[in-house]
Design an enzyme around this catalytic site. Structure first.
Site, short mmCIF file in Angstrom:
data_model
loop_
_atom_site.label_atom_id
_atom_site.label_comp_id
_atom_site.label_asym_id
_atom_site.label_seq_id
_atom_site.Cartn_x
_atom_site.Cartn_y
_atom_site.Cartn_z
N LEU A 1 -17.42 -33.97 24.94
CA LEU A 1 -16.89 -33.25 23.82
C LEU A 1 -15.50 -32.88 23.70
O LEU A 1 -14.91 -32.41 22.86
CB LEU A 1 -17.71 -31.77 23.46
CG LEU A 1 -19.28 -32.11 23.37
CD1 LEU A 1 -20.05 -30.86 22.93
CD2 LEU A 1 -19.57 -33.07 22.26
N LYS A 2 -14.66 -33.10 24.71
CA LYS A 2 -13.37 -33.10 24.77
C LYS A 2 -12.91 -31.68 24.20
O LYS A 2 -12.13 -31.54 23.17
CB LYS A 2 -12.39 -33.96 24.10
CG LYS A 2 -12.81 -35.26 24.59
CD LYS A 2 -11.88 -36.41 23.97
CE LYS A 2 -12.03 -37.81 24.73
NZ LYS A 2 -13.26 -38.52 24.49
N GLN B 1 -9.61 -51.84 22.85
CA GLN B 1 -8.97 -51.41 23.95
C GLN B 1 -7.40 -52.11 24.41
O GLN B 1 -7.70 -53.37 24.30
CB GLN B 1 -10.06 -51.47 25.24
CG GLN B 1 -11.17 -50.63 25.27
CD GLN B 1 -10.79 -49.26 25.33
OE1 GLN B 1 -9.86 -48.87 25.35
NE2 GLN B 1 -11.86 -48.11 25.60
N PRO C 1 -9.41 -19.23 25.25
CA PRO C 1 -10.18 -19.06 26.66
C PRO C 1 -11.69 -18.70 26.47
O PRO C 1 -12.60 -19.12 27.12
CB PRO C 1 -9.21 -18.09 27.45
CG PRO C 1 -7.94 -18.48 26.88
CD PRO C 1 -7.98 -18.69 25.40
N ARG D 1 -19.20 -51.00 24.75
CA ARG D 1 -19.49 -52.21 24.22
C ARG D 1 -20.02 -53.27 24.89
O ARG D 1 -20.83 -54.09 24.41
CB ARG D 1 -18.15 -52.70 23.11
CG ARG D 1 -18.14 -51.49 21.81
CD ARG D 1 -16.73 -51.68 21.18
NE ARG D 1 -16.05 -50.97 21.96
CZ ARG D 1 -14.72 -50.72 21.64
NH1 ARG D 1 -14.14 -51.32 20.30
NH2 ARG D 1 -13.70 -50.27 22.37
N LYS E 1 -23.20 -41.22 28.65
CA LYS E 1 -22.30 -40.46 27.75
C LYS E 1 -22.61 -40.03 26.44
O LYS E 1 -22.66 -41.12 25.50
CB LYS E 1 -20.97 -41.07 28.03
CG LYS E 1 -19.86 -40.24 27.47
CD LYS E 1 -18.35 -40.78 27.69
CE LYS E 1 -17.89 -41.93 26.97
NZ LYS E 1 -17.41 -41.48 25.62
O1 C5P Z 1 -16.90 -49.59 24.31
P1 C5P Z 1 -16.04 -49.29 25.05
O2 C5P Z 1 -16.19 -49.75 26.53
O3 C5P Z 1 -14.49 -49.46 24.83
O4 C5P Z 1 -16.33 -47.70 25.27
C1 C5P Z 1 -15.30 -46.70 25.54
C2 C5P Z 1 -15.80 -45.45 25.61
O5 C5P Z 1 -14.88 -44.50 26.42
C3 C5P Z 1 -15.83 -44.81 24.21
O6 C5P Z 1 -17.08 -43.93 24.26
C4 C5P Z 1 -14.63 -43.72 24.00
O7 C5P Z 1 -14.69 -42.70 23.37
C5 C5P Z 1 -14.25 -43.67 25.50
N1 C5P Z 1 -12.84 -43.58 25.90
C6 C5P Z 1 -12.09 -44.56 25.78
N2 C5P Z 1 -10.52 -44.45 25.93
C7 C5P Z 1 -10.34 -43.48 26.60
C8 C5P Z 1 -11.07 -42.08 26.65
C9 C5P Z 1 -12.32 -42.49 26.38
O8 C5P Z 1 -12.43 -45.62 25.33
N3 C5P Z 1 -9.08 -43.27 26.96
#
Ligand code: C5P
Length: 235
Positions: free
Chosen positions: A65-66, A189, A71, A210, A37
């Protein structure tokens, strides 16, 4: 990587600032990870070279890139990403019906993934920007809007995965971040799930950052997650 390989269900987030670090991470994990990603940080720093580095390793690129724009701009940007061979691309549901329709109509073989409500926004933050119904209500509404506009891919918390699978059926492609192997560091998280539980909940693709790139041995960390995915798939 073969679609039956458990690694094809894992997307490693290349949340790093430069190409050299990204390449090292790809090299260390490519035997166990099918998708890498590329997010805003790396793409802002090095642009399409990041996509090329992923493709050079024979892996799929998930361009995170969200996108959220008018449009015509959405349609043309999605077409550019598709022409670069990107496998997955995120767009914001709040861009609205017509932007989502233009995105969907220009995606070619790129799988678009709708982002509904950022998990960093709580009820008060949503209220402040005028999104009604709280995080759950807004997420359900935006998922339906994206579905109506032709999108079939969704980024979702693993905790909402089973409910979304029930609501949308097998046609939906569900991508879940917030994955943590049992006993690992949760970091920032708030709502995490193990790789095996997320697969059992119906996730198609797990986004992991991570737990792999901060590990002492990223190769072994990726291999261990792939083994947990394999076990869940064979249950
Ligand atoms: O390091 P970790 O496993 O928390 O990585 C999470 C990845 O997922 C990051 O690239 C983050 O931008 C993405 N992400 C997230 N939560 C969301 C959407 C995307 O952690 N709701």
């Amino acid at each position: 990587m073969d679609d039956n390989d458990p690694g094809s269900r894992i997307a490693l987030a290349l949340d790093v600032p430069d190409l050299e670090t990204a390449r090292q991470l790809i090299d260390k994990t490519r035997d166990h990870v099918g998708t890498f990603k590329v997010g805003l940080e790396l793409y802002t720093a090095v642009g399409p070279a990041a996509i090329e580095a992923v493709h050079a390793a024979g892996a799929r690129c998930f361009l995170d890139l969200k996108l959220h724009d008018i449009p015509a701009t959405m349609g043309r940007s999605v077409a550019r990403a598709a022409s670069m061979g990107v496998a997955y691309l995120t767009v914001h549901g709040v861009a609205g019906r017509e932007s989502l329709r233009q995105a969907s109509g220009n995606a070619g073989s790129t799988q678009l993934l709708a982002v509904t409500v950022l998990t960093s926004l709580d009820a008060a933050a949503l209220d402040e920007i005028g999104l009604s119904g709280g995080p759950r209500g807004a997420a359900d509404r935006l998922a339906k809007l994206a579905w109506d506009a032709g999108l079939r891919g969704f980024v979702t918390s693993a905790h909402e995965c089973a409910a979304l699978r029930d609501a949308l059926g097998e046609e939906a492609f569900l991508v879940t971040p917030g994955i943590r192997p049992a006993n690992s560091d949760v970091g920032d998280q708030k709502r995490v799930m193990t790789p095996a539980d997320a697969i059992v909940a119906g996730a198609d693709l797990l986004v992991v950052g991570r737990p792999i790139h901060d590990a002492d041995d990223p190769t072994e960390a990726a291999a261990a997650i792939a083994r947990q995915v394999q076990l869940a798939l064979s249950q």
